[in-house]
Enzyme design. Structure first.
Site: not given
Length: 469
Positions: A396-397
Site C-alpha cells: 500500500d505504501v
C-alpha cells in the site's frame, strides 16, 4: 543527613527527568537512538534508587524478589524474541505497564478500606482514572499482541450491535464512577468498574485491522504513560508523574505522525473498522478489473544485471521483508552493489510494518549504515533520478492510486513515489492486495517488473547473481 535525604531524592528525580527528556530527543534519530536509550536507562536507574530511599517503602525483600524475577524475564525476552517479533513484544510491554498502574489504583482503594479515613473525591477520581486507563491499556494491548502474533485474525472483528454495546459499557462506567464519588468504599461497584474497564480495552482494539496496528501500538504506548502518570498522583511520586507524562505526550505525538503518514484521522482508525468485510471484496474487484492489465515478470539473472549496472538503487522495505526476515540478505545485497559502484539508499515509509519505526529497527539489526536511511519526504524528490527502485514486500505504501483514485480507500495517503523511478523491481510472493484490500496499480506499470518468491530466498539468490557479474 535525614534533613538532606528528601531534597536529595527530589534532586535525583530532577536529574532523572532531564535524562529522560534528552534520551527521548535522541531517540528521534537512528544515529543517536542507542545513546538515547542508554541515557534514559541511567535516568531510570537514578529514579529507582531515589524511590527505594523513600521512607514509604515497606518491604525491601518483596522489591528484591520483583527485581530478580523481572530481570530474569527481561533477559529471556531480550535474548529469545526475534526482531521481527518486536511489535508483539512492544504491545505486550505496553499491556504490562497498564496492568501495573491499574494494580496501583486497586491497591490504593484497598488501602482505604483498611483505615478509618475515607478517600476524598479527588482521591476517588484518581483511583478510578488509574483503573480505567490502566485496564483499557492492559486488555487492549493483549488483543493487539494476539492480532500481531496471529492468535486472533488480523482483520477487523465486528459483531451486530457492537457500537450500542460499547455505548452501554461507557454509560455504565460513567454512572458507576458518579456513584463511587458518593460511596467511595462500595466494593462490588468498584470491582464492576474494574471489569468494565478491561472489557472496554478488548472492545477498543477488536475492530481495528492489522494495517492500523502501528497507530494502535503507538496510542496504547501513550495510554500506558498516562496510566503511569495517574499512578504517580496516587502515590504522590513526582518522578512517576513526570515519566508518565513524557511517555504519554510522546506517544500521542507519534500517533499523530502515524495518522498523517496514512492521511487518516485518529477517529477513522479507531472507529471505521478499516478494511472490514470489504478487503477481500475490494481485492477481488481489483483483480477482476485488472484482467486486461499486463504483469511483467523478470528473472533473477536479469534483475541482478539491472541492479548491478545501475548508477543508483533505492531499496523500499515493507512488512513482507520483516515476515521473511530478509534484512540481513538485503544488507548483503546492498554491500555487493556498493562494491560495484552503485549508490544505494533505503526509503522508509512512516507506517511500513507493524509498529512505528519497524523498518528502522530491522535494518539497524542488520547494521545498515544510518546515513543510507531516508524518510519519505527526503527520498521522494530523488526517485526521478533513480535508475532502479527495488520494492521488497511493500504494498500500500507504494500504490500510485493514493495520488489520483478518489474512490480508493487509501486516496490521499502519502506514498513512496517509486513509480517515478526509471525502473522498478517488486519482490513479492504473489499478486495479493495489501492491508487496504485494494489492488496495487504499480504492479501493472510499464516500468515495473515482478520478481515472485519469498523475500529472503529471492534476495539471497540475487546476492549470488550479483557476485557473478
Amino acid at each position: 543527613m535525614s534533613d538532606f535525604l528528601p531534597s536529595g531524592i527530589q534532586l535525583g528525580y530532577l536529574v532523572a527527568a532531564s535524562l529522560f527528556i534528552i534520551g527521548l530527543k535522541q531517540l528521534g534519530s537512528p544515529a543517536t537512538a542507542r545513546q538515547g536509550n542508554v541515557l534514559a536507562a541511567i535516568g531510570m536507574l537514578i529514579a529507582i534508587v531515589g524511590t527505594l530511599l523513600e521512607k514509604q517503602v515497606v518491604s525491601y525483600e518483596l522489591i528484591a524478589v520483583g527485581i530478580i524475577v523481572g530481570s530474569i524475564l527481561g533477559t529471556i525476552m531480550a535474548n529469545t524474541v526475534a526482531m521481527t517479533d518486536m511489535p508483539q513484544m512492544v504491545g505486550l510491554l505496553n499491556g504490562f505497564g497498564g496492568a501495573a498502574s491499574a494494580l496501583v489504583a486497586v491497591g490504593e482503594f484497598w488501602r482505604y478500606l483498611s483505615i478509618p479515613e475515607s478517600p476524598t473525591p479527588d482521591a476517588t477520581i484518581t483511583i478510578l482514572l488509574g483503573v480505567l486507563i490502566g485496564g483499557i491499556t492492559f486488555t487492549g494491548s493483549l488483543v493487539a499482541f494476539a492480532k500481531l502474533q496471529e492468535l486472533l485474525p488480523g482483520a477487523p472483528m465486528t459483531f451486530p450491535l457492537q457500537q450500542p454495546f460499547n455505548a452501554m459499557l461507557a454509560i455504565a462506567l460513567l454512572a458507576g464512577s458518579g456513584y463511587m464519588l458518593f460511596n467511595p468504599e462500595d466494593v462490588p461497584v468498584f470491582l464492576a468498574l474494574v471489569a468494565i474497564s478491561n472489557i472496554l480495552g478488548i472492545m477498543f482494539v477488536l475492530p481495528i485491522g492489522g494495517g492500523d496496528m502501528p497507530v494502535v501500538v503507538s496510542l496504547l504506548n501513550s495510554y500506558s504513560g498516562i496510566a503511569a502518570s495517574v499512578a504517580g498522583f496516587i502515590l504522590m511520586n513526582n518522578m512517576l508523574i513526570i515519566a508518565g507524562a513524557l511517555v504519554g505526550a510522546s506517544g500521542i505525538i507519534l500517533t499523530q505522525i502515524m495518522c498523517k503518514g496514512m492521511n487518516r484521522s485518529l477517529s477513522s482508525v479507531l472507529f471505521s473498522a478499516f478494511g472490514s468485510g470489504g478487503g477481500s471484496a475490494a481485492a477481488a474487484a481489483g483483480a477482476a478489473g485488472a484482467t486486461d492489465k499486463t504483469v511483467r515478470s523478470i528473472n533473477l539473472e536479469e534483475s541482478a544485471m539491472m541492479l548491478g549496472y545501475a548508477r543508483s538503487v533505492v531499496i523500499i522495505p515493507g512488512y513482507g521483508m520483516a515476515v521473511a526476515q530478509a534484512q540481513h540478505a538485503v544488507r548483503e545485497l546492498a554491500d555487493g552493489l556498493e562494491k560495484m559502484g552503485v549508490d544505494v539508499k533505503y526509503a522508509i515509509h512512516p507506517v511500513a510494518g507493524r509498529m512505528p519505526g519497524h523498518m528502522n529497527v530491522l535494518l539497524a539489526e542488520a547494521n545498515v549504515p544510518y546515513p543510507q536511511l531516508y524518510d519519505m519526504d527526503d527520498i521522494n524528490p530523488q526517485f526521478d533520478e533513480t535508475d532502479v527502485a527495488l520494492v521488497i514486500g511493500a504494498n500500500d505504501v507504494v500504490n500510485p492510486a493514493a495520488r489520483h483514485d478518489t474512490a480508493s480507500p487509501i486516496y490521499g495517503m502519502p506514498i513512496l513515489e517509486v513509480d517515478k523511478a526509471k525502473h522498478t523491481i517488486v519482490i513479492k510472493r504473489g499478486m495479493s492486495a495489501g492491508f487496504s484490500g485494494v489492488d496495487n496499480e504499480l504492479f501493472y506499470k510499464d516500468k515495473t517488473m515482478m520478481l515472485f518468491g519469498s523475500a529472503k530466498d529471492v534476495v539471497a539468490k540475487l546476492v549470488s547473481e550479483v557476485k557473478q557479474l
